[in-house]
Design an enzyme around this catalytic site. Structure first.
Site, mmCIF file in Angstrom:
data_model
loop_
_atom_site.group_PDB
_atom_site.id
_atom_site.type_symbol
_atom_site.label_atom_id
_atom_site.label_comp_id
_atom_site.label_asym_id
_atom_site.label_seq_id
_atom_site.Cartn_x
_atom_site.Cartn_y
_atom_site.Cartn_z
ATOM 1 N N VAL A 61 4.638 -51.288 11.635
ATOM 2 C CA VAL A 61 3.576 -52.077 10.751
ATOM 3 C C VAL A 61 3.010 -51.033 9.838
ATOM 4 O O VAL A 61 3.528 -49.561 10.036
ATOM 5 C CB VAL A 61 2.462 -52.669 11.205
ATOM 6 N N THR A 62 2.263 -51.431 8.963
ATOM 7 C CA THR A 62 1.616 -50.452 7.667
ATOM 8 C C THR A 62 1.128 -49.108 8.680
ATOM 9 O O THR A 62 0.486 -49.127 9.787
ATOM 10 C CB THR A 62 0.588 -51.165 7.251
ATOM 11 N N SER A 77 5.151 -42.254 10.653
ATOM 12 C CA SER A 77 5.834 -40.888 10.272
ATOM 13 C C SER A 77 4.805 -39.886 10.495
ATOM 14 O O SER A 77 5.122 -38.618 10.170
ATOM 15 C CB SER A 77 5.981 -41.005 8.706
ATOM 16 N N HIS A 129 11.016 -42.355 15.590
ATOM 17 C CA HIS A 129 10.900 -42.155 14.038
ATOM 18 C C HIS A 129 12.176 -42.200 13.429
ATOM 19 O O HIS A 129 12.898 -41.208 13.563
ATOM 20 C CB HIS A 129 10.190 -40.781 14.008
ATOM 21 N N ASN A 165 15.112 -43.534 6.532
ATOM 22 C CA ASN A 165 15.417 -44.387 5.341
ATOM 23 C C ASN A 165 16.723 -44.008 4.774
ATOM 24 O O ASN A 165 16.464 -42.775 4.282
ATOM 25 C CB ASN A 165 14.195 -44.393 4.535
ATOM 26 N N GLU A 177 13.715 -39.360 15.437
ATOM 27 C CA GLU A 177 13.010 -38.385 16.227
ATOM 28 C C GLU A 177 12.316 -39.188 17.502
ATOM 29 O O GLU A 177 11.659 -40.097 17.242
ATOM 30 C CB GLU A 177 11.720 -37.778 15.391
ATOM 31 N N ASN A 237 8.821 -34.193 8.840
ATOM 32 C CA ASN A 237 7.648 -34.343 7.506
ATOM 33 C C ASN A 237 6.951 -32.988 7.388
ATOM 34 O O ASN A 237 6.428 -32.256 6.601
ATOM 35 C CB ASN A 237 6.713 -35.377 7.819
HETATM 36 N N1 LIG Z 1 9.325 -46.463 4.291
HETATM 37 C C1 LIG Z 1 10.074 -45.408 4.949
HETATM 38 O O1 LIG Z 1 10.903 -44.583 4.547
HETATM 39 C C2 LIG Z 1 9.585 -44.885 6.491
HETATM 40 C C3 LIG Z 1 10.552 -44.102 7.028
HETATM 41 C C4 LIG Z 1 10.288 -43.653 8.491
HETATM 42 C C5 LIG Z 1 9.081 -44.388 8.857
HETATM 43 N N2 LIG Z 1 8.259 -45.259 8.319
HETATM 44 C C6 LIG Z 1 7.192 -45.886 9.017
HETATM 45 O O2 LIG Z 1 7.539 -47.257 9.261
HETATM 46 C C7 LIG Z 1 6.191 -47.825 9.291
HETATM 47 C C8 LIG Z 1 6.411 -48.975 8.211
HETATM 48 O O3 LIG Z 1 6.593 -48.454 7.111
HETATM 49 P P1 LIG Z 1 7.086 -49.259 5.588
HETATM 50 O O4 LIG Z 1 7.334 -48.254 4.708
HETATM 51 O O5 LIG Z 1 8.209 -50.255 5.870
HETATM 52 O O6 LIG Z 1 5.831 -49.995 5.781
HETATM 53 P P2 LIG Z 1 5.391 -51.395 4.658
HETATM 54 O O7 LIG Z 1 4.051 -51.358 4.155
HETATM 55 O O8 LIG Z 1 6.480 -51.664 3.573
HETATM 56 O O9 LIG Z 1 5.740 -52.625 5.792
HETATM 57 C C9 LIG Z 1 5.047 -52.858 6.775
HETATM 58 C C10 LIG Z 1 5.189 -54.289 7.263
HETATM 59 O O10 LIG Z 1 4.429 -54.402 8.415
HETATM 60 C C11 LIG Z 1 3.838 -55.620 8.550
HETATM 61 N N3 LIG Z 1 2.566 -55.727 9.138
HETATM 62 C C12 LIG Z 1 1.446 -55.115 8.839
HETATM 63 N N4 LIG Z 1 0.228 -55.551 9.884
HETATM 64 C C13 LIG Z 1 1.103 -56.308 10.685
HETATM 65 C C14 LIG Z 1 0.887 -56.787 11.980
HETATM 66 N N5 LIG Z 1 -0.432 -56.759 12.495
HETATM 67 N N6 LIG Z 1 1.725 -57.480 12.930
HETATM 68 C C15 LIG Z 1 2.851 -57.474 12.347
HETATM 69 N N7 LIG Z 1 3.325 -57.054 11.409
HETATM 70 C C16 LIG Z 1 2.518 -56.270 10.309
HETATM 71 C C17 LIG Z 1 3.679 -55.817 6.782
HETATM 72 O O11 LIG Z 1 3.590 -57.494 6.606
HETATM 73 C C18 LIG Z 1 4.966 -55.452 6.190
HETATM 74 O O12 LIG Z 1 6.105 -56.310 6.574
HETATM 75 C C19 LIG Z 1 5.002 -46.740 8.998
HETATM 76 O O13 LIG Z 1 4.700 -46.512 10.126
HETATM 77 C C20 LIG Z 1 5.955 -45.571 8.154
HETATM 78 O O14 LIG Z 1 5.381 -44.389 8.487
HETATM 79 C C21 LIG Z 1 8.454 -45.501 6.958
#
Ligand SMILES: NC(=O)c1ccc[n+]([C@@H]2O[C@H](COP(=O)([O-])OP(=O)(O)OC[C@H]3O[C@@H](n4cnc5c(N)ncnc54)[C@H](O)[C@@H]3O)[C@@H](O)[C@H]2O)c1
Length: 255
Positions: A60-61, A89, A110, A113, A122, A160
């Site tokens: 999630v976020t 991350s 971890h 993408n 990780e 990172n």
């Molecule tokens: N985007 C990347 O390249 C990347 C790479 C590695 C790790 N991450 C990690 O992955 C996680 C998500 O990143 P993202 O870029 O996909 O974020 P994002 O904000 O695009 O997506 C988050 C998703 O979580 C959902 N969400 C929010 N609160 C929620 C809840 N309480 N219950 C269920 N779902 C919920 C949202 O509706 C959304 O679909 C983060 O921790 C980020 O650090 C992202």
């Protein structure tokens, strides 16, 4: 797969279906494997429906309160032996684990993408994570065809901690006029064999995300070497966040 609304889970499932269809087109997957994968995917908006899960990966976020909120909603429905993993991350696994009530069954996982393509995961134990939990996380990542690398719980992990200061330094080079953006990227691509230059990569990741991760490093280590470059701050303030807004270090078409 759970999200907060039916529309969001449907959008997520659709993206997965499109990705799998593309894999069949490119002959990375057979039609049969595509159908099997889709048949295994179930979507829901109800935490209670995850009660049977052995292993839950939270993605999630990237906000501590949102993540702990999701784990608190999950916890009463799950068996005590169920493992909770976070795809964070930058947030401390030890801190997240302590907030869940099952710190020995909590681990960082971890992914990178785009997840279907990138091999690395990780695997990050928190201070209280049980060794069996780490072993199960490593086995799960390996069974998904990934290469798990065990990394201890320090801000930014390895990925990172190394990548973001490199990107930030590239922005300092641009700000100081050492070379223009294409010049900086070409040096790193042609001289260091990087597939993308640091500024192109920053545009892909999102300049706001890069700035936020630098802030996590800066505030965690209290070391000025991690301060975000003023040009990076300025571009984020302007809303030039990279590919997703159409402008970052480079300009992109509306698409
Ligand atoms: N985007 C990347 O390249 C990347 C790479 C590695 C790790 N991450 C990690 O992955 C996680 C998500 O990143 P993202 O870029 O996909 O974020 P994002 O904000 O695009 O997506 C988050 C998703 O979580 C959902 N969400 C929010 N609160 C929620 C809840 N309480 N219950 C269920 N779902 C919920 C949202 O509706 C959304 O679909 C983060 O921790 C980020 O650090 C992202």
């Amino acid at each position: 797969m759970l999200d907060t609304s039916q529309a969001l889970v449907e959008a997520g499932a659709k993206r997965i279906a499109i990705g799998l269809a593309r894999d069949v087109e490119k002959e990375r997957l057979t039609e049969e494997q595509r159908q099997q994968s889709l048949a295994r995917l179930k979507t829901t908006t109800a935490f209670a429906e995850l009660a049977e899960a052995d292993f839950i990966i939270e993605a999630v976020t990237e906000k501590f309160e949102v993540k702990t909120g999701a784990f608190h909603s999950l916890d009463p429905h799950c068996r005590p032996e169920t493992i909770f993993a976070s795809n964070t991350s930058s947030i401390s696994i030890t801190r997240l684990a302590a907030a869940t009530g099952r710190p020995e069954k909590f681990v960082g996982l971890h992914f990178f993408n785009p997840v279907p393509v990138m091999k690395l995961v990780e695997v990050v134990p928190g201070l209280q994570t049980a060794p069996e939990t780490v072993e199960q996380a490593i086995a799960l990542a390996a069974s998904a065809g990934k290469t798990p690398v065990r990394v201890n719980d320090f801000p930014g992990f390895v990925s990172n901690r190394v990548l973001m200061p490199m990107i930030n330094e590239a922005v300092f080079c641009l700000m100081e006029g050492v070379a223009d953006a294409a010049g900086i990227d070409n040096v790193m691509k042609l001289g260091m064999n990087h597939p993308m230059g640091p500024l192109e990569l920053a545009d892909l990741i999102g300049l706001d995300v890069c700035r936020d991760i630098m802030m996590v490093l800066y505030e965690s280590f209290h070391d000025s070497k991690y301060r975000p470059c003023p040009l990076l701050e300025k571009m984020v303030a302007a809303g030039w966040l990279g590919q997703k807004t159409g402008r970052g270090f480079y300009e992109y078409g509306k698409q």
